[in-house]
Design a protein around this motif. Structure first.
Motif, mmCIF file in Angstrom:
data_model
loop_
_atom_site.group_PDB
_atom_site.id
_atom_site.type_symbol
_atom_site.label_atom_id
_atom_site.label_comp_id
_atom_site.label_asym_id
_atom_site.label_seq_id
_atom_site.Cartn_x
_atom_site.Cartn_y
_atom_site.Cartn_z
ATOM 1 N N GLU A 119 -63.111 64.665 66.181
ATOM 2 C CA GLU A 119 -61.784 64.440 66.760
ATOM 3 C C GLU A 119 -61.843 64.189 68.256
ATOM 4 N N GLU A 128 -55.029 59.774 79.455
ATOM 5 C CA GLU A 128 -55.425 61.070 79.990
ATOM 6 C C GLU A 128 -56.936 61.137 80.174
ATOM 7 N N VAL A 129 -57.657 60.630 79.183
ATOM 8 C CA VAL A 129 -59.112 60.640 79.297
ATOM 9 C C VAL A 129 -59.558 59.706 80.414
ATOM 10 N N ARG B 286 -62.451 71.825 76.050
ATOM 11 C CA ARG B 286 -61.249 71.015 75.787
ATOM 12 C C ARG B 286 -60.587 71.309 74.442
ATOM 13 N N PHE B 287 -60.809 72.486 73.910
ATOM 14 C CA PHE B 287 -60.169 72.846 72.655
ATOM 15 C C PHE B 287 -59.332 74.103 72.830
ATOM 16 N N LYS B 301 -57.380 74.938 65.389
ATOM 17 C CA LYS B 301 -58.222 74.340 66.434
ATOM 18 C C LYS B 301 -57.547 73.043 66.857
ATOM 19 N N TYR B 303 -57.542 69.806 69.653
ATOM 20 C CA TYR B 303 -58.262 69.096 70.719
ATOM 21 C C TYR B 303 -57.270 68.613 71.754
ATOM 22 N N LYS B 305 -57.226 66.835 75.486
ATOM 23 C CA LYS B 305 -58.294 66.053 76.093
ATOM 24 C C LYS B 305 -58.813 66.482 77.453
#
Lengths: 355, 375
Positions: A119, A128-129, B286-287, B301, B303, B305
């Motif tokens: 994911e 955002e990334v 980042r989780f 969980k 994600y 970013k």
């Protein structure tokens, strides 16, 4: 009965050291004997394959005699192979017969095909990334504000192979300098490197005269990556290699770094090399990621015509596997880790990869 | 925006300055920010609830501003300058009735009163890593940091701390044990304080006793412990370290009860739910992960970013929050199901009443009746 048994045993004893074919010839003689012992009144045919009827729960592993068991197993395998060939032929016939209407060829399953979707795979349009990457520790390099300058060193008291590996790395990476470690503490080396405008620190760790680890530290305040180094091949061990690499800046190819972590590592490698490759030199450094292993190769290419390229491998080759990515410069005790490889949690599935 | 923020039950602050809201029931995460004016100096350092009804979230950023976000309206309602970046990052943010308490790394603890610009300033020492407020006695705060021992301050008498912890005795080499308090927690229903240190120690202090040294000390792992949280059930504490190891420790003996698996990066924020046995953790990988404390399994969980700095859990039920929101179609369907459910429910309640009656009888009579009830 006894005479026949003794003959078979003798023949077996004589032909023990001989080839499979002889054994196979022995087989039809053996089988009828067994048959007569086990099943009474069952017709024995000359063909051992179709004629032999064993009780339904029989398996090859129940035969105690190793040679006979081996022979039975070979027969079994051959039969399976024949069946497979027949099936293939049939399918090919059907395919020909259908012509254009034939269903598309099935793609074989590989581990890369069956990879569990991660994911954290980066979507190229993600804002955002993009912002995160645009403002991270490598932004100075990617905005062309700094030029890479690399310091290569080893663990203390390196042996010949590691020393030669470091020298060859220094020829491959432009603006790289090799320094002898002299037992200095990395935490003291790093501020000195920063003051002398180095952007990278590479430490090659050695164990039993063979390099086995790599610490890559981006200098002003950047992440530190610790890799396991394996399959190191020096220049003289390469077959059909070209001449020494020249001073030209090589091109860089980064393959298959898809996840967010992969992106970070890919940028780490990209920032090792200066921005503008000199195509005159026709040299290319490749970092290819497959199944979480990163393969480094250094080639020289030449275009023979528009479609054909010839490549010559120069330079060292090695394989890396990421063990941990730490935020900040090298501080293994008190630093914060962005990613740590935890074998029992992360390696439980054969189809899950993180880079 | 408003409906998105109303369903979020977990709020997170990231290094990119974005406030993220996560709704576990709908399995969605939302970003609340203005994409045009993002910058790294808006990185969120601390988060706190603005009021006991949890309708406002306060965010402290690296550039010294404290923003207020309203969960009902879904927008940032106010921004306040509370110090400048030269004094260090925010290490603590708390709210008492009508005033806000901020603490920075250089040790400047300020109490900002609503409406007026005057502040009460206290210098708590240099190198502060964390400031926390006592949830039951809201005028008391505790601070601690690198080479700065745990101090409990009463804001009504801010000149001297009411409790200063003493360092433990020299170790087996007769050397001074270094002090590095990374996170602090107040144990409910008592005066005790739990701290976790950068030298992988967990210590419990009791200010009501004359002993200034820790009452209990436990060690976990080999890496600095960065975050700590106290669950609703007494006697345990959840800690996380820089290697991504989360563990539950027992505070009676100081032993590790169990580890929560799954994290790959350093734990930056940890919070236990006020009533349910759940713990939310966020970190550099980042989780956002929500674990159950009873069987130590991973429940959710998500994600998100960016690297996450802090997490805030709302005290409402995480699973049933979707009952409030429903579309028309869903309502119709739900009504039919509800009727069926109620039909079955009636019979069950009757039995329960019977059982209750039986129980009463059982207390009076002997063991035989108890056996009947147990069925």
């Amino acid at each position: 009965m006894d005479s026949t048994e003794s003959t078979t045993s003798e023949s077996v004893a004589k032909k023990k050291g001989k080839t499979k074919k002889l054994k196979r010839n022995v087989k039809p003689v053996k089988d009828p004997v067994q048959e007569m012992d086990q099943a009474e009144g069952e017709a024995t045919e000359t063909k051992p394959v179709s004629g032999v009827c064993f009780p339904p729960t029989f398996s090859v592993s129940e035969i105690k005699n190793k040679q006979r068991r081996h022979a039975m197993f070979l027969k079994f395998k051959e039969e399976k192979r024949k069946q497979k060939l027949e099936l293939k032929k049939k399918k090919k016939k059907e395919r020909k017969a259908l012509g254009d209407e034939a269903p598309p060829k099935e793609v074989p399953k590989t581990i890369e095909n069956q990879r569990i979707y991660d994911e954290t795979t980066v979507n190229p349009e993600d804002e955002e990334v993009a912002f995160d990457e645009g403002t991270d520790e490598f932004s100075a390099y990617f905005n062309r504000l700094t030029n890479p300058k690399v310091l290569i060193t080893t663990s203390d008291r390196p042996r010949g192979r590691t020393v030669r590996f470091c020298e060859q790395m220094a020829t491959v990476i432009p603006h790289a300098h090799v320094y002898y470690r002299r037992g200095l503490a990395l935490k003291r080396v790093i501020p000195q490197c920063i003051s002398r405008d180095f952007t990278y620190l590479i430490v090659v760790n050695e164990d039993r005269k063979v390099p086995n680890g790599l610490v890559l530290c981006h200098l002003p305040d950047g992440p530190t990556a610790h890799f396991k180094l394996s399959s190191v091949r020096l220049r003289k061990e390469m077959k059909r290699r070209g001449k020494e690499p020249t001073e030209h800046v090589p091109e860089v190819i980064l393959n298959n770094f898809t996840t967010r972590l992969g992106h970070s590592i890919g940028r780490l490698f990209a920032a090792l090399f200066p921005h503008d490759p000199q195509f005159v030199g026709r040299q290319v450094a490749t970092f290819h990621n497959q199944r979480d292993f990163i393969f480094f190769r250094f080639h020289r290419y030449i275009f023979k015509n528009e479609k054909k390229v010839g490549i010559q491998e120069l330079g060292p080759r090695f394989t890396l596997k990421l063990r941990s990515l730490q935020k900040g410069t090298f501080d293994s005790k008190f630093g914060e880790y962005e990613w740590v490889h935890k074998r029992h949690e992360m390696d439980s599935s054969r189809r899950k990869f993180h880079l | 925006m408003a409906d998105k923020s109303q369903i979020c039950s977990i709020w997170l602050g990231s290094e990119t300055g974005i406030l993220k809201g996560v709704s576990l029931t709908k399995k969605q995460a939302f970003n609340f920010c203005e994409m045009s004016c993002l910058s790294r100096d808006q990185e969120v350092c601390v988060m706190a609830w603005g009021d006991p009804h949890e309708s406002e979230v306060l965010l402290g950023s690296v550039n010294g501003t404290v923003k207020t976000f309203s969960t009902d309206k879904g927008i940032f309602t106010a921004t306040r300058e509370c110090g400048d970046p030269s004094q260090g990052r925010f290490t603590g943010l708390a709210v008492t009735d009508s005033s806000m308490i901020t603490c920075v790394e250089s040790g400047l603890l300020k109490v900002w009163k609503e409406g007026s610009t005057e502040t009460v300033e206290v210098n708590v020492g240099n190198g502060i890593c964390r400031m926390r407020q006592n949830p039951s006695q809201r005028h008391r705060v505790a601070t601690g940091g690198k080479e700065n021992p745990l101090k409990v301050w009463d804001l009504e008498r801010p000149d001297k701390p009411i409790f200063t912890a003493k360092n433990v005795a020299h170790d087996w080499l007769d050397m001074r044990v270094p002090v590095w308090v990374r996170d602090i927690g107040f144990i409910p229903d008592s005066d005790k304080i739990v701290t976790c240190t950068g030298h992988h120690q967990v210590r419990v202090y009791d200010p009501s006793t004359p002993q200034r040294r820790p009452v209990l000390e436990a060690q976990f792992g080999e890496y600095p412990l960065t975050a700590l949280s106290l669950p609703a059930s007494q006697g345990t504490v959840v800690v996380g370290n820089t290697h991504g190891e989360l563990a539950m420790l027992d505070l009676r003996k100081g032993l590790v009860r169990g580890c929560l698996k799954g994290l790959a990066g350093a734990v930056r924020g940890l919070q236990c739910h006020p009533s349910l046995p759940l713990v939310a953790s966020c970190g550099l990988d980042r989780f956002l992960r929500v674990h159950s404390l009873e069987d130590r399994s991973l429940q959710h969980k998500v994600y998100l970013k960016s690297r996450l700095n802090c997490v805030l859990l709302s005290s409402r039920e995480l699973e049933s929050s979707s009952a409030d929101l429903s579309g028309d179609v869903e309502e119709v369907k739900a009504e039919e199901d509800v009727d069926e459910v109620w039909d079955t429910m009636e019979t069950v309640t009757e039995k329960a009443k019977k059982r209750a009656v039986q129980k009463d009888e059982a207390t009076v009579t002997g063991k035989k009746k108890r056996k009947l009830v147990k069925k």
